[in-house]
Design a protein around this motif. Structure first.
Motif: not given
Length: 645
Positions: A94-102, A105-109, A113-118
């Protein structure tokens, strides 16, 4: 959106003089630093805190359904992986490039650890609510704070906020509301820079989720509600570029759903009458969940739609009658027609007229009405605020008490619903409780049990999938595949092989089944058959790093000299290493063995030492010890070969 009497605005000669009620409100908004402004900031902060607390059970929620596919995988953690999100639409189906980009970036932080994503998802939802507040206040809609709080705390939105895969909803919501707010500013000044800002926000929103494509229609509905009529030059013409972009994004999304997300085949073979029946029933389903949010679940039962069943026609007929009444009353109650129209326009792509991959499981889902709900929440809240102004004394006090009780109830329901998203097993067991024939839920409970080592219990759920859907290939092939894996854990190798072979009978191009069957045959000493299945897994699963690793290991270390091929093993192992991001010690071990088989012993030693260090850092002591022995062989200019069983 209760209609209010328009204010007369005196025209001035100075630049920026207002010419509409919308512009008038923009100029008379509370100034920053005023007591009203501070009160609004305080209430906004309280709303964000309450929203965060309402979602507390889901703060550390584990991945569900598509979450693992959406989260940044090992092979996509590089800059090349980031570029693929934008240049290869099929990379994530599914083409959601902005979501995948965010998420990248979150993966780097946060990493795993799921807390940050939520927390990010919850804060985006809260920010969307505050943007909605600003829009409603500028449009002079009564009950703006009540509508905002209901939107923020309504349990029907838990699926959009607590389910990580629905980051596309909360992120696109930010750009949708931001675009509306910017367009209201453009309405005031008709400035090209303001217009460019709207276009920029709208484009970003489309890259988060195509539902933002409905923005032009939403704006026209709001302008019609506010003014009572629309003019081509003033109202419609500026939105034409947005319509073109939106239609383009919608067509791309529909194409992606069919060709990459699986939204085609027998389960989508509906006549136009069937689609109207689905749409009519869906309309009332979503409306009812807003007013009575009970029995909310991730996967609702999939309706059996039939043009031969008379009572199914009652849903679209009742919906059409409802709209006819709203249209007849449009001069007196413009808000009713505008609210319903907004609700349906935002829901339209999800009402069954277009194929959506989620329809394989259910025709309805709570996350489908994330933005559409505003069309109902806003006029109902405005009506409540209007009634409060008519009350006096203790009646008004009771009215305010009712509003607070409503918000407290919604907060409690949201907190309770958030518990569903703590982990996969909890979520899918709750789905089975309310929808016992959900094959997807049984599949996922079985997978969760298998991961916990409860293979016997898992097998019962996989067999239930075969019982529920014996003729649906996407379900049965996965059930046989998972049964094979569970049986392997129980040591029942022959039975496992039989189920892998059944999965391949159903889907000959099932790459994972080829890979696992090859692995079992490899251990059984059926080397040529294993190599053939590994090869098919590589051909049919271009992104499967493990398939390349397994074939490379066999070509480098196989006890049958006729099957060994050092140069081909190096090629495959390098591809697997690139796909995995270069941090997998198992794949690096394979690459070292391939270098040794190809006679490149210095590279073999260096690679094996790197693999051993990674294995030690990751606590994989058995692997580290094996690598130590293999390093000794490579230093002695000797390749590592498996001993025949």
């Amino acid at each position: 959106m209760i209609q209010r009497r328009k204010k007369t605005v005196r025209q001035g000669k100075v630049a920026g003089s207002v010419s509409s009620p919308i512009a008038a409100k923009l100029e008379t908004a509370p100034k920053s630093g005023s007591p009203t402004s501070y009160r609004n900031y305080l209430l906004g902060l309280i709303l964000i805190v309450v929203t965060l607390l309402a979602y507390q059970p889901a703060w550390n929620g584990q991945p569900l359904l598509d979450d693992k596919k959406r989260l940044t995988t090992q092979e996509n953690r590089s800059l090349d992986g980031l570029a693929r999100f934008w240049t290869e639409p099929y990379a994530t189906k599914q083409y959601h490039p902005l979501v995948d980009t965010l998420l990248w970036i979150e993966d780097k932080f946060w990493g795993e650890r799921m807390l940050g994503y939520h927390l990010v998802n919850i804060l985006l939802h809260g920010a969307s609510a505050l943007l909605l507040l600003k829009i409603l206040r500028q449009l002079e809609v009564p009950g703006a704070w009540l509508a905002t709080a209901i939107f923020a705390l309504h349990p029907v939105h838990v699926e959009s906020v607590a389910w990580m895969a629905e980051l596309k909803n909360t992120l696109s919501g930010i750009f949708f509301f931001g675009s509306v707010l910017a367009y209201l500013r453009f309405e005031q000044n008709r400035n090209s820079w303001s217009y460019a800002l709207v276009l920029f926000l709208f484009s970003l929103g489309l890259m988060a989720k195509a539902v933002v494509a409905a923005l032009p229609a939403a704006i026209l509905i709001v302008l019609w509600w506010k003014r009572g009529r629309l003019k081509w030059t003033r109202d419609v013409k500026p939105l034409i570029p947005f319509c073109i972009l939106g239609i383009g994004a919608g067509l791309v999304t529909a194409w992606m759903e069919r060709n990459f997300a699986g939204a085609e085949g027998e389960q989508f073979a509906f006549s136009m009458i069937d689609r109207f029946l689905i749409a009519g029933r869906g309309f009332w389903f979503y409306l009812s969940k807003l007013f009575w949010p009970s029995n909310l679940v991730l996967i609702y039962p999939r309706w059996n739609v039939s043009a031969m069943i008379w009572w199914q026609y009652l849903f679209p007929i009742a919906a059409l009658c409802f709209f006819a009444v709203a249209w007849a009353l449009r001069q007196r109650w413009r808000w009713l027609w505008a609210g319903l129209l907004f609700f349906v326009v935002m829901l339209l792509p999800m009402l069954g007229f277009f194929n959506v991959s989620f329809f394989r499981f259910s025709f309805v889902a709570d996350h489908f009405q994330y933005l559409a709900s505003i069309g109902i929440i806003t006029p109902v809240s405005a009506g409540g605020a209007f009634l409060l102004t008519r009350l006096r004394g203790w009646h008004r006090t009771m009215g305010y008490g009712f509003c607070l009780a409503l918000l407290a109830t919604l907060t409690g329901l949201t907190w309770r619903q958030s518990r569903m998203y703590r982990d996969a097993e909890t979520c899918y067991r709750m789905v089975i409780e309310k929808n016992p024939n959900s094959w997807q839920a049984h599949m996922n409970v079985g997978h969760a049990l298998s991961q916990r080592g409860l293979a016997g219990e898992a097998i019962a759920h996989f067999q239930k999938v075969l019982e529920i859907n014996p003729n649906y290939a996407p379900a049965t092939k996965r059930a046989h595949f998972n049964l094979g894996n569970a049986l392997l854990k129980m040591g029942l190798v022959d039975e496992a092989i039989a189920h892998f072979e059944k999965a391949l009978e159903i889907e000959p191009n099932y790459a994972e089944a080829h890979m696992n069957l090859g692995s079992v045959l490899h251990r059984r000493g059926r080397l040529k058959e294993a190599a053939a299945h590994y090869q098919r897994a590589v051909e049919r699963g271009p992104q499967l790093a493990l398939a390349r690793n397994n074939l490379a290991w066999m070509l480098a270390t196989c006890s049958d000299a006729s099957l060994r091929n050092g140069s081909k093993a190096v090629e495959l192992a390098l591809q697997a290493d690139q796909l995995s991001g270069g941090r997998d010690p198992i794949i690096l071990r394979t690459l070292a063995a391939a270098y040794a088989e190809a006679g490149q012993f210095s590279q073999a030693v260096e690679t094996a030492q790197r693999a051993r260090q990674l294995a030690t850092d990751q606590g994989k002591n058995a692997l580290a010890n094996a690598l130590r022995n293999q390093i000794g062989l490579y230093q002695a200019a000797s390749p590592y070969h498996e001993t025949p069983e």
